[in-house]
Design a protein around this motif. Structure first.
Motif, PDB file in Angstrom:
ATOM      1  N   MET A  36       0.862  -1.171   0.000  1.00  0.00           N
ATOM      2  CA  MET A  36       0.000   0.000   0.000  1.00  0.00           C
ATOM      3  C   MET A  36       0.901   1.225   0.000  1.00  0.00           C
ATOM      4  O   MET A  36       1.815   1.330   0.807  1.00  0.00           O
ATOM      5  CB  MET A  36      -0.906  -0.025   1.244  1.00  0.00           C
ATOM      6  CG  MET A  36      -1.806   1.175   1.342  1.00  0.00           C
ATOM      7  SD  MET A  36      -3.183   1.075   2.523  1.00  0.00           S
ATOM      8  CE  MET A  36      -2.426   0.738   4.073  1.00  0.00           C
ATOM      9  N   ASP A  37       0.632   2.122  -0.904  1.00  0.00           N
ATOM     10  CA  ASP A  37       1.356   3.381  -0.984  1.00  0.00           C
ATOM     11  C   ASP A  37       0.349   4.517  -0.955  1.00  0.00           C
ATOM     12  O   ASP A  37      -0.749   4.386  -1.492  1.00  0.00           O
ATOM     13  CB  ASP A  37       2.167   3.464  -2.277  1.00  0.00           C
ATOM     14  CG  ASP A  37       3.293   2.445  -2.309  1.00  0.00           C
ATOM     15  OD1 ASP A  37       3.984   2.308  -1.293  1.00  0.00           O
ATOM     16  OD2 ASP A  37       3.461   1.784  -3.353  1.00  0.00           O
ATOM     17  N   ASP A  38       0.711   5.616  -0.330  1.00  0.00           N
ATOM     18  CA  ASP A  38      -0.110   6.816  -0.315  1.00  0.00           C
ATOM     19  C   ASP A  38      -1.562   6.545   0.078  1.00  0.00           C
ATOM     20  O   ASP A  38      -2.492   6.836  -0.683  1.00  0.00           O
ATOM     21  CB  ASP A  38      -0.039   7.520  -1.670  1.00  0.00           C
ATOM     22  CG  ASP A  38      -0.696   8.888  -1.630  1.00  0.00           C
ATOM     23  OD1 ASP A  38      -0.627   9.550  -0.582  1.00  0.00           O
ATOM     24  OD2 ASP A  38      -1.297   9.277  -2.658  1.00  0.00           O
ATOM     25  N   PRO A  39      -1.790   5.972   1.266  1.00  0.00           N
ATOM     26  CA  PRO A  39      -3.153   5.646   1.670  1.00  0.00           C
ATOM     27  C   PRO A  39      -3.942   6.888   2.092  1.00  0.00           C
ATOM     28  O   PRO A  39      -3.387   7.964   2.299  1.00  0.00           O
ATOM     29  CB  PRO A  39      -2.938   4.726   2.874  1.00  0.00           C
ATOM     30  CG  PRO A  39      -1.668   5.226   3.470  1.00  0.00           C
ATOM     31  CD  PRO A  39      -0.813   5.616   2.280  1.00  0.00           C
ATOM     32  N   ILE A  40      -5.233   6.691   2.252  1.00  0.00           N
ATOM     33  CA  ILE A  40      -6.089   7.691   2.880  1.00  0.00           C
ATOM     34  C   ILE A  40      -5.870   7.554   4.386  1.00  0.00           C
ATOM     35  O   ILE A  40      -5.985   6.455   4.943  1.00  0.00           O
ATOM     36  CB  ILE A  40      -7.567   7.463   2.523  1.00  0.00           C
ATOM     37  CG1 ILE A  40      -7.763   7.612   1.013  1.00  0.00           C
ATOM     38  CG2 ILE A  40      -8.462   8.417   3.301  1.00  0.00           C
ATOM     39  CD1 ILE A  40      -9.114   7.136   0.527  1.00  0.00           C
ATOM     40  N   THR A  41      -5.547   8.645   5.042  1.00  0.00           N
ATOM     41  CA  THR A  41      -5.222   8.641   6.465  1.00  0.00           C
ATOM     42  C   THR A  41      -6.248   9.458   7.223  1.00  0.00           C
ATOM     43  O   THR A  41      -6.518  10.598   6.862  1.00  0.00           O
ATOM     44  CB  THR A  41      -3.817   9.223   6.691  1.00  0.00           C
ATOM     45  OG1 THR A  41      -2.866   8.398   5.996  1.00  0.00           O
ATOM     46  CG2 THR A  41      -3.457   9.288   8.159  1.00  0.00           C
ATOM     47  N   THR A  42      -6.815   8.859   8.279  1.00  0.00           N
ATOM     48  CA  THR A  42      -7.785   9.575   9.112  1.00  0.00           C
ATOM     49  C   THR A  42      -7.498   9.326  10.584  1.00  0.00           C
ATOM     50  O   THR A  42      -7.033   8.251  10.971  1.00  0.00           O
ATOM     51  CB  THR A  42      -9.233   9.136   8.807  1.00  0.00           C
ATOM     52  OG1 THR A  42      -9.340   7.718   8.975  1.00  0.00           O
ATOM     53  CG2 THR A  42      -9.646   9.515   7.392  1.00  0.00           C
ATOM     54  N   LEU A  43      -7.764  10.338  11.385  1.00  0.00           N
ATOM     55  CA  LEU A  43      -7.619  10.254  12.841  1.00  0.00           C
ATOM     56  C   LEU A  43      -8.987   9.993  13.440  1.00  0.00           C
ATOM     57  O   LEU A  43      -9.963  10.659  13.097  1.00  0.00           O
ATOM     58  CB  LEU A  43      -7.057  11.568  13.387  1.00  0.00           C
ATOM     59  CG  LEU A  43      -6.861  11.622  14.898  1.00  0.00           C
ATOM     60  CD1 LEU A  43      -5.659  10.787  15.308  1.00  0.00           C
ATOM     61  CD2 LEU A  43      -6.693  13.064  15.357  1.00  0.00           C
ATOM     62  N   THR A  97      -5.061   6.154  14.477  1.00  0.00           N
ATOM     63  CA  THR A  97      -5.027   6.534  13.061  1.00  0.00           C
ATOM     64  C   THR A  97      -5.343   5.336  12.203  1.00  0.00           C
ATOM     65  O   THR A  97      -4.870   4.221  12.473  1.00  0.00           O
ATOM     66  CB  THR A  97      -3.634   7.075  12.695  1.00  0.00           C
ATOM     67  OG1 THR A  97      -3.313   8.170  13.558  1.00  0.00           O
ATOM     68  CG2 THR A  97      -3.598   7.547  11.251  1.00  0.00           C
ATOM     69  N   ARG A  98      -6.117   5.587  11.166  1.00  0.00           N
ATOM     70  CA  ARG A  98      -6.483   4.536  10.202  1.00  0.00           C
ATOM     71  C   ARG A  98      -5.905   4.914   8.847  1.00  0.00           C
ATOM     72  O   ARG A  98      -6.070   6.042   8.379  1.00  0.00           O
ATOM     73  CB  ARG A  98      -8.007   4.445  10.134  1.00  0.00           C
ATOM     74  CG  ARG A  98      -8.536   3.477   9.139  1.00  0.00           C
ATOM     75  CD  ARG A  98     -10.063   3.568   9.137  1.00  0.00           C
ATOM     76  NE  ARG A  98     -10.595   2.827   8.033  1.00  0.00           N
ATOM     77  CZ  ARG A  98     -11.489   1.865   8.152  1.00  0.00           C
ATOM     78  NH1 ARG A  98     -11.980   1.555   9.333  1.00  0.00           N
ATOM     79  NH2 ARG A  98     -11.939   1.240   7.091  1.00  0.00           N
ATOM     80  N   HIS A  99      -5.232   3.945   8.217  1.00  0.00           N
ATOM     81  CA  HIS A  99      -4.713   4.101   6.860  1.00  0.00           C
ATOM     82  C   HIS A  99      -5.394   3.040   5.985  1.00  0.00           C
ATOM     83  O   HIS A  99      -5.337   1.852   6.316  1.00  0.00           O
ATOM     84  CB  HIS A  99      -3.192   3.873   6.809  1.00  0.00           C
ATOM     85  CG  HIS A  99      -2.416   4.774   7.706  1.00  0.00           C
ATOM     86  ND1 HIS A  99      -2.126   6.074   7.388  1.00  0.00           N
ATOM     87  CD2 HIS A  99      -1.858   4.546   8.933  1.00  0.00           C
ATOM     88  CE1 HIS A  99      -1.406   6.614   8.364  1.00  0.00           C
ATOM     89  NE2 HIS A  99      -1.236   5.712   9.307  1.00  0.00           N
ATOM     90  N   PRO A 112      -2.901  12.927  13.199  1.00  0.00           N
ATOM     91  CA  PRO A 112      -2.815  11.505  12.851  1.00  0.00           C
ATOM     92  C   PRO A 112      -1.362  11.069  12.664  1.00  0.00           C
ATOM     93  O   PRO A 112      -0.503  11.870  12.294  1.00  0.00           O
ATOM     94  CB  PRO A 112      -3.593  11.400  11.538  1.00  0.00           C
ATOM     95  CG  PRO A 112      -3.720  12.783  11.022  1.00  0.00           C
ATOM     96  CD  PRO A 112      -3.553  13.717  12.171  1.00  0.00           C
ATOM     97  N   THR A 113      -1.105   9.813  12.921  1.00  0.00           N
ATOM     98  CA  THR A 113       0.210   9.235  12.659  1.00  0.00           C
ATOM     99  C   THR A 113       0.419   9.198  11.151  1.00  0.00           C
ATOM    100  O   THR A 113      -0.459   8.741  10.412  1.00  0.00           O
ATOM    101  CB  THR A 113       0.286   7.803  13.220  1.00  0.00           C
ATOM    102  OG1 THR A 113       0.067   7.855  14.625  1.00  0.00           O
ATOM    103  CG2 THR A 113       1.625   7.158  12.928  1.00  0.00           C
ATOM    104  N   THR A 114       1.551   9.666  10.691  1.00  0.00           N
ATOM    105  CA  THR A 114       1.817   9.665   9.258  1.00  0.00           C
ATOM    106  C   THR A 114       2.006   8.237   8.760  1.00  0.00           C
ATOM    107  O   THR A 114       2.402   7.333   9.524  1.00  0.00           O
ATOM    108  CB  THR A 114       3.077  10.475   8.911  1.00  0.00           C
ATOM    109  OG1 THR A 114       4.220   9.816   9.476  1.00  0.00           O
ATOM    110  CG2 THR A 114       2.964  11.917   9.405  1.00  0.00           C
ATOM    111  N   TRP A 115       1.753   8.039   7.488  1.00  0.00           N
ATOM    112  CA  TRP A 115       1.984   6.744   6.866  1.00  0.00           C
ATOM    113  C   TRP A 115       3.460   6.378   6.965  1.00  0.00           C
ATOM    114  O   TRP A 115       3.813   5.231   7.236  1.00  0.00           O
ATOM    115  CB  TRP A 115       1.511   6.772   5.414  1.00  0.00           C
ATOM    116  CG  TRP A 115       1.774   5.496   4.679  1.00  0.00           C
ATOM    117  CD1 TRP A 115       2.514   5.350   3.546  1.00  0.00           C
ATOM    118  CD2 TRP A 115       1.309   4.188   5.025  1.00  0.00           C
ATOM    119  NE1 TRP A 115       2.543   4.022   3.165  1.00  0.00           N
ATOM    120  CE2 TRP A 115       1.812   3.295   4.062  1.00  0.00           C
ATOM    121  CE3 TRP A 115       0.530   3.683   6.067  1.00  0.00           C
ATOM    122  CZ2 TRP A 115       1.545   1.929   4.099  1.00  0.00           C
ATOM    123  CZ3 TRP A 115       0.274   2.316   6.103  1.00  0.00           C
ATOM    124  CH2 TRP A 115       0.775   1.461   5.133  1.00  0.00           C
TER     125      TRP A 115
END
Length: 169
Positions: A1-8, A163-165, A19-22
């Motif tokens: 997985m590259d460049d995911p959608i990141t949400t807190l 954080t969710r990726h 949020p924690t970065t990827w």
């Protein structure tokens, strides 16, 4: 997985936390010495075991002997969770990777993965490639699996974050 959608998830994060970065989550996966694998037995009971995993090409990889409980479980249900981090409650980052485990059998990819295992820590994980699997110096076989993340959760501690990726698209 590259460049995911990141949400807190603010429900489980400190006020004002970011949020924690990827990149931070991937760094934990790349540097983990031990990862815990959770599989599901045929009767629905969970099975959890520690193992050595390697992050390569956007997926988390692990091995198991063909007769081990992990392999038996994966033959029935490929869905897994791989967990790593620290046992401290007030510092560090815990990361969970969820997704189906898919067997890797292609010789060139197995050779790249064997190199990744050799390059980890002090080089003590030595594998050769043969017959769609890893072979070790005592004649054992290790099946190789890749988990392309369906979801990655990162739990920051100290400043608490959830954080969710997830993959794009």
């Amino acid at each position: 997985m590259d460049d995911p959608i990141t949400t807190l998830d603010a429900r489980f994060s400190d006020p004002g936390a970011a949020p924690t970065t990827w990149q931070a989550a991937v760094e934990v996966l790349e540097n983990a010495q031990i990862t815990w694998l959770t599989t599901v037995r045929a009767d629905g009971r969970p099975h959890v075991t520690p193992l050595v995993a390697v992050w390569l090409d956007g997926a988390l990889h692990f091995t198991t002997g063909p007769e081990e409980q992990k392999a038996v479980n994966l033959a029935v249900n490929p869905n897994v969770v791989l967990t790593t981090g620290t046992s401290a409650w007030d510092r560090g980052l815990d990361v969970m990777v969820e997704g189906p485990a898919v067997r890797v059998t292609e010789a060139a990819q197995l050779a790249r993965l064997a190199g990744a295992w050799r390059g980890k820590w002090t080089g003590q994980w030595q594998y050769e490639v043969g017959d769609g699997a890893f072979r070790n110096d005592v004649g054992g076989t290790a099946l190789v699996f890749a988990v392309d993340p369906a979801k990655v959760l990162a739990f920051g501690k100290g400043t608490y974050t959830h954080t969710r990726h997830v993959p794009r698209g």
